[in-house]
Write an enzyme that holds these catalytic residues in place. Structure first.
Site, mmCIF file in Angstrom:
data_model
loop_
_atom_site.group_PDB
_atom_site.id
_atom_site.type_symbol
_atom_site.label_atom_id
_atom_site.label_comp_id
_atom_site.label_asym_id
_atom_site.label_seq_id
_atom_site.Cartn_x
_atom_site.Cartn_y
_atom_site.Cartn_z
ATOM 1 N N THR A 38 -7.684 -1.521 0.736
ATOM 2 C CA THR A 38 -8.166 -0.268 0.148
ATOM 3 C C THR A 38 -7.167 0.311 -0.843
ATOM 4 O OG1 THR A 38 -7.273 0.828 2.106
ATOM 5 C CG2 THR A 38 -9.636 0.405 2.093
ATOM 6 N N SER A 70 25.596 -9.336 7.136
ATOM 7 C CA SER A 70 24.354 -9.444 7.894
ATOM 8 C C SER A 70 24.653 -10.113 9.236
ATOM 9 C CB SER A 70 23.313 -10.268 7.127
ATOM 10 O OG SER A 70 22.220 -10.573 7.977
ATOM 11 N N GLY A 123 8.111 -12.308 9.457
ATOM 12 C CA GLY A 123 6.907 -13.103 9.235
ATOM 13 C C GLY A 123 5.694 -12.661 10.023
ATOM 14 N N ALA A 124 5.771 -11.502 10.666
ATOM 15 C CA ALA A 124 4.647 -11.028 11.476
ATOM 16 C C ALA A 124 3.852 -9.933 10.772
ATOM 17 C CB ALA A 124 5.161 -10.504 12.823
ATOM 18 N N SER A 127 6.652 -5.734 7.888
ATOM 19 C CA SER A 127 7.406 -5.174 6.754
ATOM 20 C C SER A 127 8.889 -4.964 7.041
ATOM 21 C CB SER A 127 6.758 -3.869 6.280
ATOM 22 O OG SER A 127 5.456 -4.110 5.844
ATOM 23 N N GLU A 162 11.516 -4.145 -4.764
ATOM 24 C CA GLU A 162 10.665 -5.331 -4.579
ATOM 25 C C GLU A 162 10.214 -5.879 -5.934
ATOM 26 O OE1 GLU A 162 9.614 -6.857 -1.750
ATOM 27 O OE2 GLU A 162 9.873 -5.410 -0.123
ATOM 28 N N ASP A 174 4.097 0.188 2.565
ATOM 29 C CA ASP A 174 5.126 -0.232 3.519
ATOM 30 C C ASP A 174 6.348 0.681 3.455
ATOM 31 O OD1 ASP A 174 3.369 -2.243 4.042
ATOM 32 O OD2 ASP A 174 4.542 -3.828 3.078
ATOM 33 N N TYR A 224 -5.981 -13.112 -2.983
ATOM 34 C CA TYR A 224 -5.741 -11.686 -3.193
ATOM 35 C C TYR A 224 -6.223 -11.273 -4.578
ATOM 36 C CZ TYR A 224 -3.049 -7.382 -3.958
ATOM 37 O OH TYR A 224 -2.676 -6.096 -4.252
#
Length: 387
Positions: A38, A70, A123-124, A127, A162, A174, A224
């Site tokens: 949407t 990290s 990967g789920a 975000s 991004e 996100d 997409y």
């Protein structure tokens, strides 16, 4: 690892690597309860921040370079703050991009030391990248700008990172959810006006469970883009900017002038717009059964009309329905990933056991299960003692 354990470990690693203490910041991953595909149609999305976070210990270092470690991948990177200083490591580019996007807007960023880690599953579709961006945007705004940059601009800084540094042409949802998240509330974001409103989400007797199929189908074409083009063609035929302003009556009038594919793509978007508004009303009334019904309707529309599901996700949805789960649907763009499930507390253990066993029997591996709670977004967790 719990969030508390992660914080203790990060503080320990920071002290070992850089000495002393720094401020602790966190920002959350997100779910979207309803409102898929949407955003680019000028409609509504309905996300919330979750209790899975990226957390960082950050402290100014008085230099003109950033030193960051990290913990999750055991990698250390240094970089400067000019455009030509961009690091090669993909994860470090998110942090570099935040620094640069703040500077482009006239904000201040100086050198700092940081260590970070996360428990947002990768990967789920939760975000983790937006959580990383929002964590550092919030931290640098706090440390160097006295929190003078407003929250919407922080979300846009993440989005621009991004676009400009990570090669992902994402929407704003996100980052918005990671920055604006509030415990016990979902947020309805109007993707046209950028107005937003909080709605209570305190599902006493229910819980949210994500079932990650751990599959992702790569398609030869760009599904997409093709779906977006369908929506744009229908909007143009209707003489409107986006399908946000279309009704099913409008669509029926031009049914003979458009392809069946375009008709069904537009049908889903128009109905999904109305479902989001119905869920808002249901939450205000504490009516979680209606929320669940609308989730099933969304899954059916994504599967049959928008055709972005896959066999594994439809199977997970069918199992949920058979077991009496209140609501279940694909979450995200589709073709793999998670279903999001709203279910009674009393059904939780039997549902998890059954869905894992049946999915494993059919597809040869168990799905990953994530219980999630709606929580706060970007925040200062702990302030270091003043020197």
């Amino acid at each position: 690892m719990t969030t508390e354990e992660m914080q203790k470990n990060l503080e320990k690693v920071f002290a070992e690597r850089f000495g002393g203490e720094g401020n602790v910041y966190a920002s959350a991953g997100r779910i979207n309860l309803i409102g898929e595909h949407t955003d680019y149609n000028g409609g509504f999305v309905f996300p919330g921040a979750i209790d899975k976070v990226i957390m960082a210990v950050v402290r100014p270092n008085g230099m003109e370079k950033v030193r960051v470690f990290s913990v999750d991948i055991d990698q250390y990177v240094e970089f400067g703050l000019r455009e030509e200083d961009a690091p090669k490591e993909s994860w470090a580019r998110y942090i570099f991009g935040i620094c640069r996007e703040i500077q482009k807007r006239g904000g201040d960023v100086k050198g700092f030391d940081a260590v970070f880690a996360g428990n947002v599953p990768l990967g789920a579709g939760l975000s983790s990248s937006a959580a990383l961006e929002s964590c550092f945007a919030f931290a640098l705004n706090d440390l160097f700008n006295g929190n003078s940059i407003d929250k919407f601009e922080l979300a846009k800084i993440g989005q621009s990172t991004e676009h400009n540094y990570c090669g992902v042409n994402c929407g704003i949802m996100d980052q918005f959810a990671s920055v604006f998240g509030r415990k016990g509330n979902l947020m309805r974001l109007d993707c046209r006006s950028m107005e937003y409103e909080y709605f209570p989400f305190n599902p006493d007797g229910y819980r949210l469970v994500l079932v990650d199929s751990r599959v992702k189908h790569e398609l030869a074409d760009s599904p997409y883009n093709k779906r977006r083009e369908s929506c744009e063609r229908v909007a143009k035929r209707l003489g409107i900017e986006t399908l946000r302003d279309a009704t099913m009556e409008d669509l029926e009038k031009i049914k003979g002038d458009i392809t069946a594919e375009d008709f069904f793509r537009a049908k889903f978007v128009i109905e999904e717009k109305d479902r989001v508004l119905a869920v808002c009303d249901a939450l205000n009334a504490g009516d979680y059964e209606t929320v669940g019904k609308k989730m099933y309707e969304t899954h059916n529309g994504l599967s049959k009309d928008y055709e972005v599901s896959c066999e594994e996700l439809d199977f997970l949805n069918d199992v949920a329905k058979e077991m009496g789960v209140t609501g279940s649907r694909i979450m995200g763009g589709g073709f793999g990933g998670c279903t999001i499930n709203l279910l009674p507390d009393s059904l939780h253990d039997s549902f998890v056991k059954e869905v894992c066993a049946r999915f494993n029997e059919k597809y040869g591996h168990e799905p990953q299960i994530y219980d999630v709670v709606i929580s706060d977004g970007a925040r200062l967790v702990k302030e270091a003692p003043k020197a």
